[in-house]
Design a protein around this motif. Structure first.
Motif, short mmCIF file in Angstrom:
data_model
loop_
_atom_site.label_atom_id
_atom_site.label_comp_id
_atom_site.label_asym_id
_atom_site.label_seq_id
_atom_site.Cartn_x
_atom_site.Cartn_y
_atom_site.Cartn_z
N TYR A 25 -54.98 -58.91 38.58
CA TYR A 25 -54.74 -58.25 37.31
C TYR A 25 -53.44 -57.46 37.39
CZ TYR A 25 -59.72 -58.78 36.06
OH TYR A 25 -60.97 -59.26 35.75
N GLN A 28 -51.76 -53.98 35.42
CA GLN A 28 -52.07 -52.86 34.55
C GLN A 28 -50.77 -52.09 34.30
OE1 GLN A 28 -54.70 -49.82 36.17
NE2 GLN A 28 -55.59 -49.49 34.16
N ARG A 57 -52.43 -48.38 30.16
CA ARG A 57 -52.98 -49.52 29.44
C ARG A 57 -54.18 -50.10 30.18
NH1 ARG A 57 -49.21 -51.88 26.08
NH2 ARG A 57 -50.97 -53.06 25.26
N GLY A 58 -54.80 -51.10 29.54
CA GLY A 58 -55.93 -51.78 30.16
C GLY A 58 -55.49 -52.82 31.16
N LEU A 59 -56.44 -53.60 31.62
CA LEU A 59 -56.19 -54.60 32.65
C LEU A 59 -55.94 -55.97 32.02
CD1 LEU A 59 -58.06 -52.31 33.96
CD2 LEU A 59 -58.46 -54.00 35.73
N PHE A 81 -48.95 -51.91 37.89
CA PHE A 81 -49.96 -51.70 38.94
C PHE A 81 -50.75 -52.99 39.05
CE2 PHE A 81 -52.06 -49.24 41.88
CZ PHE A 81 -53.38 -48.92 41.60
N LEU A 88 -53.68 -55.27 40.63
CA LEU A 88 -55.02 -55.10 41.19
C LEU A 88 -55.62 -56.45 41.53
CD1 LEU A 88 -56.11 -52.45 38.61
CD2 LEU A 88 -56.19 -52.05 41.06
#
Lengths: 114, 113
Positions: free
Chosen positions: A36, A38, A42-44, A88, A90
Protein backbone atom coordinates in the motif's frame (compact mmCIF):
# COMPACT_ATOMS: atom_id res chain seq x y z
CA UNK A 1 3.88 -15.81 16.32
CA UNK A 2 3.99 -14.00 13.02
CA UNK A 3 5.97 -10.83 12.41
CA UNK A 4 6.38 -8.62 9.39
CA UNK A 5 9.45 -6.53 8.66
CA UNK A 6 10.05 -3.66 6.29
CA UNK A 7 13.23 -1.87 5.39
CA UNK A 8 14.52 0.65 5.17
CA UNK A 9 12.45 2.59 7.68
CA UNK A 10 13.20 5.90 5.99
CA UNK A 11 14.58 6.73 2.58
CA UNK A 12 15.42 9.97 0.79
CA UNK A 13 16.02 9.58 -2.93
CA UNK A 14 16.53 11.99 -5.83
CA UNK A 15 14.08 12.12 -8.71
CA UNK A 16 15.02 9.63 -11.41
CA UNK A 17 16.86 7.26 -9.08
CA UNK A 18 15.86 3.58 -8.66
CA UNK A 19 13.98 2.20 -5.68
CA UNK A 20 13.86 -1.11 -3.86
CA UNK A 21 11.79 -1.62 -0.72
CA UNK A 22 11.70 -4.98 0.96
CA UNK A 23 9.10 -6.73 3.08
CA UNK A 24 9.48 -10.10 4.78
CA UNK A 25 7.10 -12.13 6.90
CA UNK A 26 8.11 -14.63 9.57
CA UNK A 27 6.16 -17.36 11.27
CA UNK A 28 3.76 -18.28 8.48
CA UNK A 29 3.79 -20.03 5.13
CA UNK A 30 2.22 -19.06 1.82
CA UNK A 31 0.86 -15.73 3.01
CA UNK A 32 -0.99 -13.30 0.77
CA UNK A 33 1.06 -10.13 0.56
CA UNK A 34 0.07 -6.54 -0.17
CA UNK A 35 1.79 -3.23 -0.88
CA UNK A 36 0.00 0.00 0.00
CA UNK A 37 0.93 3.66 -0.31
CA UNK A 38 -0.34 6.27 2.09
CA UNK A 39 -0.03 9.96 1.27
CA UNK A 40 0.20 12.37 4.19
CA UNK A 41 -3.14 12.64 5.98
CA UNK A 42 -4.81 10.26 3.57
CA UNK A 43 -6.11 6.70 3.48
CA UNK A 44 -4.41 3.61 2.15
CA UNK A 45 -4.12 2.95 -1.58
CA UNK A 46 -3.56 -0.66 -2.59
CA UNK A 47 -0.73 -0.91 -5.13
CA UNK A 48 -0.03 -4.64 -5.55
CA UNK A 49 -1.01 -7.96 -4.06
CA UNK A 50 0.39 -11.46 -4.40
CA UNK A 51 -1.03 -14.90 -3.71
CA UNK A 52 2.24 -16.77 -4.25
CA UNK A 53 5.78 -16.76 -5.55
CA UNK A 54 6.01 -14.92 -8.85
CA UNK A 55 2.30 -14.02 -8.81
CA UNK A 56 1.68 -10.27 -8.78
CA UNK A 57 -1.54 -8.33 -9.37
CA UNK A 58 -1.36 -4.59 -9.97
CA UNK A 59 -4.13 -2.35 -8.76
CA UNK A 60 -3.01 1.03 -10.03
CA UNK A 61 -1.01 1.80 -13.19
CA UNK A 62 2.17 3.61 -12.25
CA UNK A 63 5.93 3.53 -12.54
CA UNK A 64 6.23 1.07 -9.65
CA UNK A 65 6.53 -2.70 -9.87
CA UNK A 66 6.47 -5.54 -7.38
CA UNK A 67 8.09 -8.94 -7.21
CA UNK A 68 7.87 -11.96 -4.96
CA UNK A 69 11.05 -13.98 -5.36
CA UNK A 70 10.42 -16.09 -2.24
CA UNK A 71 7.35 -17.21 -0.35
CA UNK A 72 7.69 -14.67 2.44
CA UNK A 73 9.46 -11.86 0.60
CA UNK A 74 7.77 -9.03 -1.25
CA UNK A 75 9.72 -6.28 -3.03
CA UNK A 76 8.53 -2.94 -4.35
CA UNK A 77 10.69 -1.37 -7.06
CA UNK A 78 10.99 1.50 -9.45
CA UNK A 79 13.49 2.19 -12.19
CA UNK A 80 13.05 5.98 -12.02
CA UNK A 81 11.38 7.69 -9.09
CA UNK A 82 8.99 10.61 -9.52
CA UNK A 83 8.25 13.35 -7.00
CA UNK A 84 4.73 11.94 -6.71
CA UNK A 85 6.16 8.64 -5.44
CA UNK A 86 6.82 10.23 -2.07
CA UNK A 87 4.74 8.70 0.68
CA UNK A 88 4.49 6.07 3.37
CA UNK A 89 4.71 2.54 1.98
CA UNK A 90 3.11 -0.25 3.92
CA UNK A 91 3.36 -3.98 3.45
CA UNK A 92 0.66 -6.26 4.82
CA UNK A 93 -0.06 -9.99 4.97
CA UNK A 94 -2.95 -12.34 5.48
CA UNK A 95 -3.15 -16.09 5.84
CA UNK A 96 -3.01 -17.84 2.51
CA UNK A 97 -5.93 -18.93 0.37
CA UNK A 98 -8.05 -15.88 -0.29
CA UNK A 99 -10.92 -15.59 2.04
CA UNK A 100 -12.16 -13.03 4.47
CA UNK A 101 -9.16 -12.31 6.61
CA UNK A 102 -7.58 -9.60 8.70
CA UNK A 103 -4.58 -7.92 7.13
CA UNK A 104 -1.60 -7.30 9.40
CA UNK A 105 0.67 -4.41 8.58
CA UNK A 106 4.38 -3.84 8.80
CA UNK A 107 6.01 -0.74 10.32
CA UNK A 108 6.20 1.04 6.96
CA UNK A 109 8.86 2.84 4.93
CA UNK A 110 8.82 6.63 4.68
CA UNK A 111 9.99 7.62 1.19
CA UNK A 112 10.84 11.20 0.28
CA UNK A 113 11.69 11.93 -3.33
CA UNK A 114 13.49 15.24 -3.89
CA UNK B 1 -18.37 0.94 -6.91
CA UNK B 2 -17.74 0.02 -3.34
CA UNK B 3 -16.71 2.63 -0.84
CA UNK B 4 -16.15 3.20 2.82
CA UNK B 5 -16.52 6.65 4.33
CA UNK B 6 -15.99 8.14 7.74
CA UNK B 7 -18.35 10.74 9.09
CA UNK B 8 -15.82 13.06 10.71
CA UNK B 9 -12.17 13.60 9.77
CA UNK B 10 -11.33 14.70 13.32
CA UNK B 11 -12.81 13.92 16.73
CA UNK B 12 -11.68 15.64 19.91
CA UNK B 13 -12.64 14.17 23.29
CA UNK B 14 -11.76 14.73 26.91
CA UNK B 15 -9.65 12.12 28.66
CA UNK B 16 -11.94 9.71 30.47
CA UNK B 17 -14.90 10.29 28.18
CA UNK B 18 -16.19 7.71 25.72
CA UNK B 19 -15.36 8.09 22.03
CA UNK B 20 -17.51 7.04 19.11
CA UNK B 21 -16.06 6.89 15.62
CA UNK B 22 -18.47 6.26 12.78
CA UNK B 23 -18.15 4.75 9.35
CA UNK B 24 -20.58 4.18 6.46
CA UNK B 25 -20.25 1.72 3.63
CA UNK B 26 -21.92 1.35 0.29
CA UNK B 27 -22.11 -2.35 -0.52
CA UNK B 28 -24.30 -4.52 1.65
CA UNK B 29 -22.67 -7.65 0.25
CA UNK B 30 -19.67 -7.08 2.50
CA UNK B 31 -19.17 -9.77 5.12
CA UNK B 32 -16.28 -8.56 7.17
CA UNK B 33 -15.40 -5.27 8.81
CA UNK B 34 -12.24 -4.23 10.62
CA UNK B 35 -11.08 -1.27 12.68
CA UNK B 36 -7.43 -0.26 12.64
CA UNK B 37 -5.52 2.24 14.77
CA UNK B 38 -2.56 4.06 13.26
CA UNK B 39 -0.20 6.07 15.41
CA UNK B 40 2.02 8.68 13.81
CA UNK B 41 4.81 7.15 11.76
CA UNK B 42 3.67 3.57 12.33
CA UNK B 43 1.75 0.95 10.41
CA UNK B 44 -1.97 0.39 11.11
CA UNK B 45 -2.64 -1.90 14.05
CA UNK B 46 -5.61 -4.26 14.18
CA UNK B 47 -8.11 -3.34 16.91
CA UNK B 48 -11.23 -5.38 16.42
CA UNK B 49 -13.27 -7.00 13.67
CA UNK B 50 -16.84 -8.09 13.12
CA UNK B 51 -18.58 -10.32 10.63
CA UNK B 52 -21.94 -9.59 9.07
CA UNK B 53 -23.73 -12.28 11.09
CA UNK B 54 -23.15 -10.19 14.22
CA UNK B 55 -24.41 -6.79 15.37
CA UNK B 56 -21.98 -6.17 18.18
CA UNK B 57 -18.61 -7.32 19.34
CA UNK B 58 -16.63 -6.26 22.37
CA UNK B 59 -12.96 -6.18 23.12
CA UNK B 60 -10.90 -4.58 25.83
CA UNK B 61 -12.37 -1.07 26.19
CA UNK B 62 -13.61 -1.20 22.59
CA UNK B 63 -16.93 -2.14 21.07
CA UNK B 64 -17.82 -2.38 17.39
CA UNK B 65 -21.43 -2.03 16.31
CA UNK B 66 -22.69 -3.03 12.89
CA UNK B 67 -26.01 -1.79 11.55
CA UNK B 68 -26.59 -3.54 8.25
CA UNK B 69 -29.94 -1.85 7.68
CA UNK B 70 -28.36 1.59 7.33
CA UNK B 71 -24.90 0.26 6.38
CA UNK B 72 -23.22 1.86 9.34
CA UNK B 73 -20.29 0.75 11.45
CA UNK B 74 -19.07 2.36 14.65
CA UNK B 75 -16.18 1.98 17.05
CA UNK B 76 -16.74 2.89 20.66
CA UNK B 77 -13.79 3.45 22.98
CA UNK B 78 -14.58 3.52 26.67
CA UNK B 79 -12.72 5.83 29.08
CA UNK B 80 -10.55 7.32 26.36
CA UNK B 81 -6.91 7.69 27.30
CA UNK B 82 -4.10 9.85 25.83
CA UNK B 83 -2.61 6.69 24.32
CA UNK B 84 -5.76 6.34 22.22
CA UNK B 85 -4.80 9.42 20.21
CA UNK B 86 -4.30 8.17 16.66
CA UNK B 87 -5.95 7.89 13.27
CA UNK B 88 -8.65 5.23 13.12
CA UNK B 89 -9.55 3.46 9.89
CA UNK B 90 -12.51 1.27 9.14
CA UNK B 91 -12.16 -1.32 6.39
CA UNK B 92 -14.31 -3.96 4.78
CA UNK B 93 -13.72 -6.84 2.45
CA UNK B 94 -13.98 -6.09 -1.24
CA UNK B 95 -16.24 -7.78 -3.75
CA UNK B 96 -15.40 -11.34 -4.65
CA UNK B 97 -13.05 -13.64 -2.83
CA UNK B 98 -9.85 -11.64 -3.38
CA UNK B 99 -8.74 -10.97 0.18
CA UNK B 100 -8.54 -7.25 -0.61
CA UNK B 101 -9.79 -4.68 1.86
CA UNK B 102 -11.40 -1.32 1.14
CA UNK B 103 -10.36 1.39 3.59
CA UNK B 104 -12.02 4.59 4.71
CA UNK B 105 -10.05 7.83 4.84
CA UNK B 106 -9.52 7.78 8.59
CA UNK B 107 -10.68 9.75 11.62
CA UNK B 108 -8.09 11.49 13.77
CA UNK B 109 -8.91 11.07 17.46
CA UNK B 110 -7.47 13.77 19.71
CA UNK B 111 -7.62 13.17 23.45
CA UNK B 112 -7.45 16.28 25.61
CA UNK B 113 -5.93 15.87 29.10
Amino acid sequence: SQTIHQWPATLVQPVGSPLSLECTVEGTSNPNLYWYRQAAGRGLQLLFYSVGIGQISSEVPQNLSASRPQDRQFILSSKKLLLSDSGFYLCAWTRGAFGIETQYFGPGTRLLVL
Amino acid sequence: GESVGLHLPTLSVQEGDNSIINCAYSNSASDYFIWYKQESGKGPQFIIDIRSNMDKRQGQRVTVLLNKTVKHLSLQIAATQPGDSAVYFCAKNGAGNTGKLIFGQGTTLQVKP
